[in-house]
Design a protein around this motif. Sequence first.
Motif, PDB file in Angstrom:
ATOM      1  N   LYS A 258       0.851  -1.193   0.000  1.00  0.00           N
ATOM      2  CA  LYS A 258       0.000   0.000   0.000  1.00  0.00           C
ATOM      3  C   LYS A 258       0.890   1.248   0.000  1.00  0.00           C
ATOM      4  CE  LYS A 258      -3.721  -0.090   2.496  1.00  0.00           C
ATOM      5  NZ  LYS A 258      -4.690  -0.014   3.646  1.00  0.00           N
ATOM      6  N   TYR A 259       0.891   1.969  -1.103  1.00  0.00           N
ATOM      7  CA  TYR A 259       1.653   3.215  -1.247  1.00  0.00           C
ATOM      8  C   TYR A 259       0.878   4.124  -2.185  1.00  0.00           C
ATOM      9  CZ  TYR A 259       3.008   0.629  -5.422  1.00  0.00           C
ATOM     10  OH  TYR A 259       2.967  -0.113  -6.572  1.00  0.00           O
ATOM     11  N   ASP A 260       1.257   5.373  -2.260  1.00  0.00           N
ATOM     12  CA  ASP A 260       0.551   6.352  -3.089  1.00  0.00           C
ATOM     13  C   ASP A 260       0.881   6.119  -4.555  1.00  0.00           C
ATOM     14  OD1 ASP A 260      -0.660   8.478  -4.280  1.00  0.00           O
ATOM     15  OD2 ASP A 260       0.292  10.023  -3.034  1.00  0.00           O
ATOM     16  N   ARG A 261      -0.089   5.555  -5.293  1.00  0.00           N
ATOM     17  CA  ARG A 261       0.136   5.239  -6.716  1.00  0.00           C
ATOM     18  C   ARG A 261       0.310   6.490  -7.577  1.00  0.00           C
ATOM     19  NH1 ARG A 261      -0.207   0.396  -3.946  1.00  0.00           N
ATOM     20  NH2 ARG A 261      -0.698  -1.336  -5.305  1.00  0.00           N
ATOM     21  N   THR A 262      -0.085   7.638  -7.071  1.00  0.00           N
ATOM     22  CA  THR A 262       0.013   8.876  -7.864  1.00  0.00           C
ATOM     23  C   THR A 262       1.299   9.639  -7.592  1.00  0.00           C
ATOM     24  OG1 THR A 262      -1.149  10.184  -6.171  1.00  0.00           O
ATOM     25  CG2 THR A 262      -2.506   9.083  -7.849  1.00  0.00           C
ATOM     26  N   ASP A 263       2.061   9.215  -6.613  1.00  0.00           N
ATOM     27  CA  ASP A 263       3.300   9.894  -6.234  1.00  0.00           C
ATOM     28  C   ASP A 263       4.485   9.177  -6.882  1.00  0.00           C
ATOM     29  OD1 ASP A 263       5.508  11.042  -5.073  1.00  0.00           O
ATOM     30  OD2 ASP A 263       4.825  10.807  -2.996  1.00  0.00           O
ATOM     31  N   GLU A 264       5.159   9.862  -7.797  1.00  0.00           N
ATOM     32  CA  GLU A 264       6.267   9.249  -8.532  1.00  0.00           C
ATOM     33  C   GLU A 264       7.366   8.766  -7.597  1.00  0.00           C
ATOM     34  OE1 GLU A 264       9.610  10.724 -11.728  1.00  0.00           O
ATOM     35  OE2 GLU A 264       7.529  11.324 -12.113  1.00  0.00           O
TER      36      GLU A 264
END
Length: 465
Positions: A258-264
């Motif tokens: 689980k991590y921010d998929r929108t944060d490169e």
Amino acid sequence: MLSVEEKTSKKVKRENRSQKEKVRQAKGKSLEEINNTVEVPHNASFFKTLLAYSGPGALVAVGYMDPGNWITSIAGGAQYAYTLLSVVLISNLIAMLLQAMAARLGIATGLDLAQATRVHTSKKVGFVLWIITELAIMATDIAEVIGGAIALNLLFNLPLIAGVLITTFDVFLLLFLTKLGFRKIEAIVSGLIFVILAVFVYEVVLAQPNVGDIFAGFIPNPEIAENRGMLFIALGIVGATVMPHNLYLHSSIAQARKYDRTDEKAVKEAIRFTTWDSNIQLGLAFIVNALLLILGAALFYGTKSDLGRFEDLFNALQNPDIVGPIASPLLSILFAVALLASGQNSTITGTLSGQIVMEGFIHLKMPVWARRLVTRLIAVIPVIVVVVLYGGSETAVEDLLLYTQVFLSIALPISVFPLIKYTSDKKLMGPFVNKPWVKYLATTIAVALTILNVWLVIQTFSNIA
């Protein structure tokens, strides 16, 4: 009236809309029950973050030390001493590269390899690729059936046919493990890997192989390509090591964190630590496979030709005439237990891979228990036929296992070429596209494997004729 440029522009826009729609349809989460469910720490130390990302690599590595690897590595050592250690090493390096690419695809795009392939192909082509991939998974399942049946035979003296039938019902074991949660499954699998590793480190140390010959075996020998028998075993090792279904599996389970998929930056970190996890676990798998080949060479090379089978190794470990004063029933039992654990470990990954390719290629969902039972029943049929035809001969059954590994090697390019294509696509991968050297190296590997496989098939049929 529209100009040629305007018509071309409209056509491109239509194609782009169509492609985006396909991607949108395919982006139902891969393995939805585990996707984006495992928490990872933020701004933590390297080792704490690595621990959080560790797990998928173990599930992938399991496939690289299943009973198929055992028989090909032991046979390679028994017949050609340490020569094929170079093939084990090269195969593992290839596996590290390809598995890292598969994980990168899943994390960067949100698509597993089956979904990405279906997006970029027609429905008919996708169906054909699904059939071939399913056959590869079934070949892997055959190895698990045979490994489990032989282990039960060695431990409890059960007839092979009884062992084969018992392994059919290991679906219930999988269902039990699934209820424990994905993180616990990763921990159990990792623990069993270390058990297998410990068993073979101990047994190889007792076998006292020639260390100089071992190091010499890691240097590639041109004879491997010239000797058809050696090439056959070598490609079996490649097929047992670089497994097609593992590419689909890794591209999917790499998305469990689980991590921010929108944060490169977060995506880049996920790729980095997933690759670390993969390489560490595949490094352990390499050690296990090298130990198997070394054990086969140390105990059986130069002895009579009917050695090098599971039963031979089991009996040798308790026979003082072969292994000297180290002989012990305990060594034999440890070997058989490790073999049984290896087959059961691989059961988990085979089921998950089957679910991934079925949902990705043909968008068909099926309960895990039903999927597992159908796959296992299909895999059991050829094993039962061989057992019945050859009167329960363990030699014939293990020959079947070896041929399944060669089939995996032949099926491999069908999975590798799409993987290279998609991970080298700037539009699909964005900033995480393959570097040029990765693209060209992977392509060279895929072409070389394809040529060697075609040549082996031609030689095999020439001999039959």
